[in-house]
Design a protein around this motif. Structure first.
Motif, PDB file in Angstrom:
ATOM      1  N   ILE A  80       0.839  -1.198   0.000  1.00  0.00           N
ATOM      2  CA  ILE A  80       0.000   0.000   0.000  1.00  0.00           C
ATOM      3  C   ILE A  80       0.873   1.246   0.000  1.00  0.00           C
ATOM      4  CG2 ILE A  80      -1.601   1.376   1.406  1.00  0.00           C
ATOM      5  CD1 ILE A  80      -2.870  -1.183   2.360  1.00  0.00           C
ATOM      6  N   LYS A  81       0.454   2.220  -0.812  1.00  0.00           N
ATOM      7  CA  LYS A  81       1.104   3.523  -0.796  1.00  0.00           C
ATOM      8  C   LYS A  81       0.236   4.463   0.014  1.00  0.00           C
ATOM      9  CE  LYS A  81       3.287   6.981  -3.757  1.00  0.00           C
ATOM     10  NZ  LYS A  81       3.574   7.377  -5.160  1.00  0.00           N
ATOM     11  N   GLU A  82       0.811   5.015   1.091  1.00  0.00           N
ATOM     12  CA  GLU A  82       0.056   5.908   1.959  1.00  0.00           C
ATOM     13  C   GLU A  82      -0.125   7.272   1.292  1.00  0.00           C
ATOM     14  OE1 GLU A  82      -1.345   4.824   4.465  1.00  0.00           O
ATOM     15  OE2 GLU A  82      -0.158   3.254   5.446  1.00  0.00           O
ATOM     16  N   LYS A  83      -1.007   8.093   1.861  1.00  0.00           N
ATOM     17  CA  LYS A  83      -1.276   9.407   1.286  1.00  0.00           C
ATOM     18  C   LYS A  83      -0.078  10.338   1.400  1.00  0.00           C
ATOM     19  CE  LYS A  83      -6.269   9.222   1.843  1.00  0.00           C
ATOM     20  NZ  LYS A  83      -7.494   9.876   2.386  1.00  0.00           N
ATOM     21  N   ASP A  84       0.805  10.070   2.368  1.00  0.00           N
ATOM     22  CA  ASP A  84       2.004  10.903   2.499  1.00  0.00           C
ATOM     23  C   ASP A  84       3.131  10.442   1.586  1.00  0.00           C
ATOM     24  OD1 ASP A  84       2.836   8.556   3.680  1.00  0.00           O
ATOM     25  OD2 ASP A  84       3.165   9.414   5.673  1.00  0.00           O
ATOM     26  N   GLY A  85       2.848   9.424   0.752  1.00  0.00           N
ATOM     27  CA  GLY A  85       3.845   8.939  -0.201  1.00  0.00           C
ATOM     28  C   GLY A  85       4.644   7.751   0.273  1.00  0.00           C
ATOM     29  N   SER A  86       4.586   7.438   1.549  1.00  0.00           N
ATOM     30  CA  SER A  86       5.328   6.279   2.069  1.00  0.00           C
ATOM     31  C   SER A  86       4.633   4.983   1.657  1.00  0.00           C
ATOM     32  CB  SER A  86       5.435   6.358   3.587  1.00  0.00           C
ATOM     33  OG  SER A  86       4.147   6.318   4.188  1.00  0.00           O
ATOM     34  N   GLU A  87       5.384   3.888   1.681  1.00  0.00           N
ATOM     35  CA  GLU A  87       4.844   2.588   1.311  1.00  0.00           C
ATOM     36  C   GLU A  87       4.957   1.627   2.483  1.00  0.00           C
ATOM     37  OE1 GLU A  87       6.735   1.131  -2.179  1.00  0.00           O
ATOM     38  OE2 GLU A  87       5.922   2.695  -3.500  1.00  0.00           O
ATOM     39  N   ARG A  88       3.971   0.742   2.585  1.00  0.00           N
ATOM     40  CA  ARG A  88       4.028  -0.298   3.621  1.00  0.00           C
ATOM     41  C   ARG A  88       3.510  -1.600   3.042  1.00  0.00           C
ATOM     42  NH1 ARG A  88      -1.031  -1.012   6.696  1.00  0.00           N
ATOM     43  NH2 ARG A  88      -2.580   0.564   6.076  1.00  0.00           N
ATOM     44  N   SER A  89       4.051  -2.679   3.569  1.00  0.00           N
ATOM     45  CA  SER A  89       3.657  -4.015   3.121  1.00  0.00           C
ATOM     46  C   SER A  89       3.148  -4.808   4.313  1.00  0.00           C
ATOM     47  CB  SER A  89       4.845  -4.748   2.481  1.00  0.00           C
ATOM     48  OG  SER A  89       5.318  -4.047   1.348  1.00  0.00           O
ATOM     49  N   SER A  90       2.184  -5.663   4.054  1.00  0.00           N
ATOM     50  CA  SER A  90       1.681  -6.558   5.094  1.00  0.00           C
ATOM     51  C   SER A  90       1.502  -7.950   4.496  1.00  0.00           C
ATOM     52  CB  SER A  90       0.351  -6.034   5.659  1.00  0.00           C
ATOM     53  OG  SER A  90      -0.628  -5.939   4.644  1.00  0.00           O
TER      54      SER A  90
END
Length: 308
Positions: free
Chosen positions: A289-299
């Motif tokens: 997922i790409k967050e609204k602040d531009g950062s990315e996270r994976s789960s």
């Protein structure tokens, strides 16, 4: 028989004034819900009558006096003792006055989460045939919504007290439409039901459009299920990731227990994977997922596929 002898006249209830018909239909206006009486002036030598509305005879309307409350052109035929009928008399064109107000409230179509500002638009229109006065639109915001302000120029006739918005319009002409745009924010994730109503001093023949309901889903955190049962019963038929709507930039991959990829979303995942063509068992997912602040996270996690 000389039709000029039988001239219609009219009087309003509670009034003593008589209005005589002219060569052209005389226009008579009354408010919705009231009535007017029409009568034959000279009844000498006449034995019966037949009243007409818009050129068609009115059932059981055979007296010299007729009370009307329906819009139309009213005329009468007079009949003497020998059965001789007059022509249709000059008449009255009865117009029913009303203000048909319609309110419509709609929220922004985009997905929003708690604490995120979004807009509502309230429109009110007068579909009647006279001006509406004393118009008031009331919007009681539910407890989960917080009022932020009006979008555009400030309006002196809008007040907000205890989360109740009152929009007063002194006069809304027939055919006129006005729009009010508001900004709000939701406190928590849930379905928000918001209702707006409109009233006026004039009678309104259609109260069904005096109320408008908007339903807005406030999206919460991303929640990934760990079981799907694609048996067509409408429950857990697909791998639905709740809250993914707030993160349109995402990808999903699913692997079997040997690490082989068995599914990959073509662009953002659309909550439509149902394990088609696969055996029952445990599978594993990777969600990026790409967050609204531009950062990315994976789960990552596991899914149990059960087929009846």
């Amino acid at each position: 028989m000389n039709v000029k002898r039988y001239i219609l006249l009219a009087f309003f209830l509670l009034l003593a004034n008589w209005a005589f018909a002219q060569a052209n239909p005389t226009v008579v206006r009354i408010r919705l819900g009231s009535s007017v009486k029409f009568a034959v002036r000279d009844q000498a030598g006449l034995s019966s009558f037949q009243w007409y509305r818009d050129g068609k005879p009115i059932a059981n309307a055979t007296a010299p006096l007729y009370t009307a409350s329906v819009a139309g052109l009213y005329q009468v035929v007079a009949i003497n003792a020998d059965g001789c009928k007059s022509d249709l008399s000059d008449g009255f064109l009865l117009i029913i006055e009303y203000a048909d107000l319609a309110v419509h409230k709609i929220s922004e179509k985009r997905y929003v989460g708690p604490g995120e500002a979004f807009e509502y638009q309230i429109s009110v229109q007068n579909n009647g045939n006279i001006d509406a006065t004393g118009v008031e639109v009331v919007d009681k915001l539910p407890s989960n919504l917080k009022y932020i302000g009006i979008i555009g120029d400030p309006m002196d006739n809008v007040t907000v007290v205890n989360n109740v918005i009152s929009w007063k319009i002194p006069l809304l002409a027939n055919g006129q439409k006005m729009v009010l745009s508001l900004k709000t924010t939701a406190i928590k994730a849930e379905k928000v039901i918001n209702i707006a109503t409109v009233t006026a001093l004039e009678p309104d023949p259609n109260l069904a459009n005096n109320i408008s309901t908007d339903v807005k889903e406030i999206i919460g955190e991303v929640v990934v299920p760990n079981v799907i049962t694609p048996n067509g019963d409408g429950k857990n038929d697909v791998f639905k990731i709740v809250g993914l709507e707030l993160h349109p930039e995402n990808t999903l991959s699913i692997f079997n227990r040997w690490g082989n990829e068995v599914y990959r979303s073509n662009g953002p995942y659309k909550n439509d994977w149902n394990g088609n063509g696969l055996n029952e068992g445990t599978y594993y997912y990777l969600l990026k997922i790409k967050e609204k602040d531009g950062s990315e996270r994976s789960s990552t996690g596991w899914i149990t596929l059960i087929k009846d």
